[in-house]
Scaffold this active site. Structure first.
Site, short mmCIF file in Angstrom:
data_model
loop_
_atom_site.label_atom_id
_atom_site.label_comp_id
_atom_site.label_asym_id
_atom_site.label_seq_id
_atom_site.Cartn_x
_atom_site.Cartn_y
_atom_site.Cartn_z
N CYS A 2 -56.18 -108.87 51.75
CA CYS A 2 -57.28 -108.43 51.16
C CYS A 2 -56.80 -108.20 49.54
O CYS A 2 -55.81 -107.48 49.51
CB CYS A 2 -57.85 -107.37 51.59
SG CYS A 2 -58.54 -107.56 53.10
N ARG A 27 -54.10 -113.48 49.36
CA ARG A 27 -54.15 -112.30 50.14
C ARG A 27 -55.13 -112.12 51.28
O ARG A 27 -55.11 -111.33 51.93
CB ARG A 27 -54.16 -111.19 49.20
CG ARG A 27 -52.98 -110.79 48.44
CD ARG A 27 -53.23 -109.49 47.77
NE ARG A 27 -53.34 -108.32 48.68
CZ ARG A 27 -52.20 -107.35 48.67
NH1 ARG A 27 -51.31 -107.61 48.03
NH2 ARG A 27 -52.42 -106.54 49.45
N TRP A 72 -59.42 -110.90 54.00
CA TRP A 72 -58.75 -111.28 55.16
C TRP A 72 -59.21 -110.60 56.53
O TRP A 72 -58.83 -109.34 56.47
CB TRP A 72 -57.09 -111.34 55.20
CG TRP A 72 -56.40 -112.07 56.32
CD1 TRP A 72 -56.23 -113.21 56.38
CD2 TRP A 72 -55.77 -111.18 57.65
NE1 TRP A 72 -55.51 -113.20 57.63
CE2 TRP A 72 -55.44 -112.18 58.37
CE3 TRP A 72 -55.88 -109.81 57.91
CZ2 TRP A 72 -54.66 -111.66 59.39
CZ3 TRP A 72 -55.02 -109.50 59.00
CH2 TRP A 72 -54.58 -110.39 59.67
N ASN A 96 -58.86 -102.56 50.79
CA ASN A 96 -57.74 -102.98 51.57
C ASN A 96 -56.86 -102.05 52.63
O ASN A 96 -56.60 -100.97 52.27
CB ASN A 96 -56.67 -103.51 50.67
CG ASN A 96 -55.46 -104.24 51.23
OD1 ASN A 96 -55.51 -104.62 52.39
ND2 ASN A 96 -54.29 -104.13 50.72
N GLY A 97 -57.07 -102.32 53.88
CA GLY A 97 -56.43 -101.54 54.91
C GLY A 97 -57.43 -101.34 56.04
O GLY A 97 -58.11 -102.32 56.35
N GLU A 459 -36.60 -120.83 61.38
CA GLU A 459 -37.58 -120.91 60.19
C GLU A 459 -38.28 -122.21 59.80
O GLU A 459 -39.40 -122.21 59.91
CB GLU A 459 -36.56 -120.34 59.13
CG GLU A 459 -37.16 -120.69 57.87
CD GLU A 459 -38.59 -119.44 57.57
OE1 GLU A 459 -38.72 -118.60 58.55
OE2 GLU A 459 -39.25 -119.53 56.50
N LYS A 463 -42.35 -122.58 59.71
CA LYS A 463 -43.02 -123.09 58.66
C LYS A 463 -44.02 -124.14 59.04
O LYS A 463 -44.91 -124.50 58.57
CB LYS A 463 -41.75 -123.82 57.63
CG LYS A 463 -42.05 -123.58 56.15
CD LYS A 463 -41.74 -122.29 55.56
CE LYS A 463 -42.19 -121.15 56.15
NZ LYS A 463 -41.70 -119.96 55.66
N GLU A 466 -47.06 -122.73 60.95
CA GLU A 466 -47.87 -122.05 60.04
C GLU A 466 -48.97 -122.99 59.14
O GLU A 466 -49.94 -122.62 58.92
CB GLU A 466 -47.37 -121.01 59.51
CG GLU A 466 -46.59 -120.99 58.27
CD GLU A 466 -45.85 -119.84 57.54
OE1 GLU A 466 -46.49 -119.01 57.27
OE2 GLU A 466 -44.89 -119.98 57.12
N HIS A 482 -31.85 -125.38 79.71
CA HIS A 482 -32.34 -124.13 80.60
C HIS A 482 -33.68 -124.03 80.84
O HIS A 482 -34.22 -123.17 81.12
CB HIS A 482 -31.52 -122.96 80.20
CG HIS A 482 -30.10 -123.09 80.36
ND1 HIS A 482 -29.35 -123.22 81.51
CD2 HIS A 482 -29.17 -123.09 79.21
CE1 HIS A 482 -28.09 -123.25 80.98
NE2 HIS A 482 -27.91 -123.42 79.73
N LYS A 582 -50.86 -113.66 53.03
CA LYS A 582 -49.65 -113.22 52.42
C LYS A 582 -49.88 -111.47 52.40
O LYS A 582 -50.84 -110.92 52.32
CB LYS A 582 -49.32 -113.87 50.92
CG LYS A 582 -47.81 -114.01 50.99
CD LYS A 582 -47.65 -114.70 49.74
CE LYS A 582 -46.31 -114.96 49.39
NZ LYS A 582 -45.53 -115.87 50.58
C1 F6R Z 1 -44.03 -116.94 56.67
C2 F6R Z 1 -44.32 -115.77 56.06
C3 F6R Z 1 -44.36 -114.53 56.90
C4 F6R Z 1 -43.78 -113.32 56.11
C5 F6R Z 1 -44.05 -112.08 56.97
C6 F6R Z 1 -43.18 -111.02 56.05
O1 F6R Z 1 -44.03 -118.14 55.79
O2 F6R Z 1 -44.59 -116.01 54.97
O3 F6R Z 1 -43.94 -114.76 58.05
O4 F6R Z 1 -42.33 -113.94 55.91
O5 F6R Z 1 -45.20 -111.88 56.76
O6 F6R Z 1 -43.66 -110.53 54.95
P1 F6R Z 1 -42.94 -109.94 53.77
O7 F6R Z 1 -41.53 -110.71 53.37
O8 F6R Z 1 -43.56 -109.98 52.61
O9 F6R Z 1 -42.44 -108.86 54.32
#
Ligand code: F6R
Length: 587
Positions: A2, A27, A72, A96-97, A459, A463, A466, A482, A582
């Site tokens: 948010c 966000r 969000w 936000n929260g 990773e 990527k 997502e 396995h 994010k």
């Molecule tokens: C994936 C991604 C998320 C963040 C996770 C932690 O591409 O960006 O998995 O890595 O939400 O976020 P931070 O690093 O801001 O704590």
């Protein structure tokens, strides 16, 4: 999660808020809204959808004060009604929260009253209006202590020519302008608008007017908060001709490695102080940050021979962690605001452990809690998927491991810079198109590798899933047989990372097993013998050799590019994947 912006004392305030909200869409982007204040009259518009859906409403939002929100969803589906602001009587609120006890408060104070929305936020506007006696500070004193959970609240009141801000756990900053003031959830929203900011502390409230900013602490007593320089640069927010932030940010990987290496050398002595005497290390973080911790563990255990555990922060907090004063907890977070990571850090600190933050956000809550912070100098990351912050985290962890091992970090920084050059060349010249097409057509993609390559595989899988929504998993190459091998068929793609010559033959066995089951395989490798042995059997993406420990930085960029290209082929927006945002500031 948010995004919030507010401005007061600015002509055409709603237009400014609209523009700045667009910068905060990373966000959250399921709905948006703006409220403005003009001579004691509050007007608002709010809609399901992206910020641009508000453009036509701006002409109705007059006045020098406005607040805005990009959402969000947590409580209540994305809809016009559930979009913020929430308005009751003289108050309009963006939040936000999460207000965890909103149902109980509703029952207690508004039994039988029909609310406009299903959100946890509407209760805040209702309570403010309910307690309002003409004195806003008094009203806040009655309302805020009732709220359980977390909040950054930005409020306008018809009787106050300015903005009220309150913080409990969720970040919010205020900015100083000439005859005006600003507030936002992120520094980037204020880039280019103001050069000086203050960060609200937990429990703070602030009153913003065109004459300045007044702060109150958690006891509602007047207090001061220091002014700091706003490090966010507006140039960082430009796409500079790139079609997406994700590609732009992948291209910035080399510079983020170099800047992180330089910054580490400057902070090394302080960090070393907190590492001395460490006999056990726990690394924690979420998502990509957790994945970088998997590589950090290998660095520390290989160089310093100190045992390291890696835990996802959301789990770690609830495991009754065992720590002593000789335990160092390394908390990794791009944003420094991820609720699970911040709370895990707070908990272990209270139990006596030392906390080192590895973060891209110098003013974040995580930095505040930590004993010392290792800076990741990735700059603003706007794409929801982490890219340059991941490689920045790996660079920082590499140098931190050298410090723990009493090895020469300056040499390490030089090695990172060599790797950064190789990565820059690779980004320009690697063609990942055919593999991306196969991934886009596949029923699922399995990323495999051994040791460090397995950590990158994890990773790569995150990527891809997502941003392209193609089902994907990362596995240790040896684990396939396995169980997971049962999933392999002609519709699957397996991406095998082989960047450790000593383990190459072992991983090649897994490749052969997949080929025998008719699965398509691509191999990302810097091992010439592997290229020779697998040529003609698997698609080969040959990369340069950065050395065993720095190869993950290069292979990570390849899997980032693969995810990006696959997402484009499937017509996904790589910068704003569905259902995500994010900075996950709620649990
Ligand atoms: C994936 C991604 C998320 C963040 C996770 C932690 O591409 O960006 O998995 O890595 O939400 O976020 P931070 O690093 O801001 O704590």
């Amino acid at each position: 999660m948010c995004g919030i912006v507010g401005v007061t004392g600015v002509k055409g305030a709603s237009g400014v808020v609209y523009k700045r909200l667009s910068l905060l869409e990373y966000r959250g982007y399921d709905s948006a809204g703006i409220a403005s204040l003009d001579n004691g009259k509050i007007s608002f518009c709010k809609r399901r959808g992206r910020v641009f859906s508000l453009a036509g409403d701006l002409k109705n939002l007059h006045g020098d004060t406005a607040i805005g929100h990009t959402r969000w969803a947590t409580h209540g589906k994305p809809s016009d009604e559930n979009a913020h602001p929430h308005t009751a009587g003289k108050f309009s609120v963006v939040h936000n929260g999460i207000i965890e006890n909103y149902s109980a408060l509703k029952e207690k104070f508004f039994s039988g009253v029909k609310f406009f929305s299903e959100t946890d936020t509407e209760i805040v506007a209702r309570l403010l209006n309910y307690f309002y006696d003409g004195d806003i500070l008094n009203t806040l004193k009655k309302t805020l202590p009732l709220l359980q959970g977390s909040y950054a609240l930005v409020v306008i009141c018809a009787d106050f020519d300015g903005i009220i801000v309150a913080r409990h756990k969720n970040p919010v900053i205020v900015g100083y302008g000439k005859n005006c003031a600003y507030t936002a959830s992120d520094l980037s929203a204020l880039a280019g608008l103001c050069t000086e900011i203050s960060v609200l502390e937990d429990g703070d409230t602030a009153f913003l007017t065109k004459h300045g900013i007044e702060f109150y602490n958690s006891e509602f007593e007047r207090t001061e908060r220091s002014k700091r320089e706003n490090p966010a640069q507006s140039a960082e927010l430009e796409l500079n001709g790139c079609p997406h932030y994700m590609l732009k940010e992948i291209r910035e990987v080399p510079s983020s490695i170099i800047k992180t290496a330089d910054a580490y050398i400057c902070t090394r002595d302080k960090i070393k102080r907190y590492l001395t005497g460490a006999d056990r290390i726990i690394i924690t973080g979420c998502g990509t940050a957790y994945n970088s911790g998997l590589i950090g563990k290998r660095y520390i255990e290989s160089f310093a021979r100190i045992p390291v555990e890696v835990e996802t922060a959301g789990e770690f907090r609830y495991k009754q962690p065992i720590v002593t004063k000789n335990t160092v907890v390394i908390a990794i977070s791009q944003s420094g605001e991820t609720a699970d990571t911040v709370e895990a850090a707070r908990l272990v600190k209270s139990l006596g452990a030392k906390v080192i933050a590895v973060t891209n956000s110098p003013y974040s809550e995580l930095t505040r809690i930590a004993d010392a912070a290792v800076p990741v100098e990735a700059g603003q990351e706007i794409c929801v998927a982490a890219t340059k912050s991941y490689t920045g985290q790996l660079s920082a962890l590499y140098l931190l491991a050298l410090t723990l091992a009493d090895k020469d970090e300056k040499e390490g920084a030089e090695a990172l810079k060599v790797a950064a050059d190789i990565i820059a060349r690779t980004i320009e010249h690697t063609d990942i198109g055919t593999l991306a097409e196969a991934c886009a057509r596949s029923s699922g993609v399995y990323f495999i590798g051994r040791d460090l390559d397995f950590a990158v595989a994890t990773e790569g899988s995150l990527k891809l899933k997502e941003i392209s929504y193609v089902p994907s998993e990362g596995y240790p190459a040896g684990e396939l047989k396995h169980g997971t091998l049962a999933l392999i068929d002609i519709k699957t793609v397996s991406v095998c990372i082989i960047c450790d010559g000593e383990l190459a033959k072992k991983s090649e066995n897994a490749v052969e097993q997949i080929i025998s089951r008719k699965g398509k395989v691509a191999v990302i490798t810097n091992v010439p013998e592997t290229v020779n042995r697998l040529k003609g059997k698997a698609e080969i993406i040959e990369i340069e050799d950065c050395g065993k420990f720095l190869s993950p930085l290069l292979s990570a960029v390849i899997v980032q590019l693969l995810a990006y290209k696959t997402a484009l082929l499937l017509d996904r927006d790589p910068d704003k994947p569905r259902n995500l945002a994010k900075s996950v500031t709620v649990e």
